[in-house]
Design a protein around this motif. Structure first.
Motif, PDB file in Angstrom:
ATOM      1  N   UNK A  38       2.915   5.016  -1.054  1.00 52.27           N
ATOM      2  CA  UNK A  38       3.400   4.711   0.294  1.00 52.27           C
ATOM      3  C   UNK A  38       2.350   3.796   0.898  1.00 52.27           C
ATOM      4  N   UNK A  39       2.766   2.783   1.639  1.00 51.54           N
ATOM      5  CA  UNK A  39       1.751   1.857   2.186  1.00 51.54           C
ATOM      6  C   UNK A  39       0.811   2.529   3.186  1.00 51.54           C
ATOM      7  N   UNK A  40      -0.472   2.388   2.928  1.00 50.34           N
ATOM      8  CA  UNK A  40      -1.503   2.878   3.839  1.00 50.34           C
ATOM      9  C   UNK A  40      -2.066   1.655   4.551  1.00 50.34           C
ATOM     10  N   UNK A  41      -1.935   1.641   5.856  1.00 49.68           N
ATOM     11  CA  UNK A  41      -2.325   0.459   6.628  1.00 49.68           C
ATOM     12  C   UNK A  41      -3.821   0.202   6.599  1.00 49.68           C
ATOM     13  N   UNK A  42      -4.618   1.274   6.730  1.00 44.81           N
ATOM     14  CA  UNK A  42      -6.062   1.092   6.863  1.00 44.81           C
ATOM     15  C   UNK A  42      -6.779   2.376   6.480  1.00 44.81           C
ATOM     16  N   UNK A  43      -8.008   2.237   5.988  1.00 47.91           N
ATOM     17  CA  UNK A  43      -8.885   3.387   5.765  1.00 47.91           C
ATOM     18  C   UNK A  43     -10.144   3.172   6.594  1.00 47.91           C
ATOM     19  N   UNK A  44     -10.601   4.241   7.212  1.00 48.43           N
ATOM     20  CA  UNK A  44     -11.777   4.176   8.073  1.00 48.43           C
ATOM     21  C   UNK A  44     -12.777   5.243   7.658  1.00 48.43           C
TER      22      UNK A  44
END
Length: 141
Positions: free
Chosen positions: A78-84
């Motif tokens: 599933x698309x993950x927009x960003x990781x922080x």
């Protein structure tokens, strides 16, 4: 209620896959965006004498954490927009991300081990200060 942007607090534990799967189940029907946030371990023994060695440890921990996040993203399907990767108080970072990135649901795991026990302790602060919905997911057994 359909959510548009979910923020999922994960850690370097197998339970993070379970937590992300729950987030994807919530996000998929409305094609909501997902952002992952994690808390980096910060060696507490940092002082002037140990500074060079501790910086190497800090860099190694950051690299391992980024690799874990990359693997989590790849396995999500599933698309993950960003990781922080955050340091310090988790609830402060979560509040900031919610305000600046348009997050409308925060998802945290809840059980009695290391990161998640800290996250659970932070959960009270997150819920108290959050301007968006917060979902605590049981990760027992």
């Amino acid at each position: 209620m359909a959510y548009a942007h979910l923020l999922v607090a994960v850690a370097m534990t197998p339970e993070s896959r379970q937590l992300l799967a729950k987030a994807i189940d919530i996000a998929r029907p409305s094609h909501a965006r997902i952002t992952l946030i994690t808390l980096a371990a910060d060696p507490e023994l940092y002082n002037q004498l140990a500074a060079p060695m501790m910086e190497s440890v800090r860099t190694l921990l950051q690299e391992e954490l980024q690799q874990f996040l990359n693997e989590l993203v790849t396995s999500a399907h599933y698309p993950i927009e960003q990781t922080l990767i955050a340091t310090g108080e988790l609830c402060e970072h979560i509040s900031h991300v919610c305000r600046t990135k348009g997050v409308d649901l925060v998802i945290c795991g809840n059980h009695n081990q290391t990161f998640f026990s800290r996250a659970a302790c932070s959960a009270k602060s997150i819920v108290k200060t959050s301007e968006v919905d917060v979902l605590l997911v049981s990760l027992e057994g």
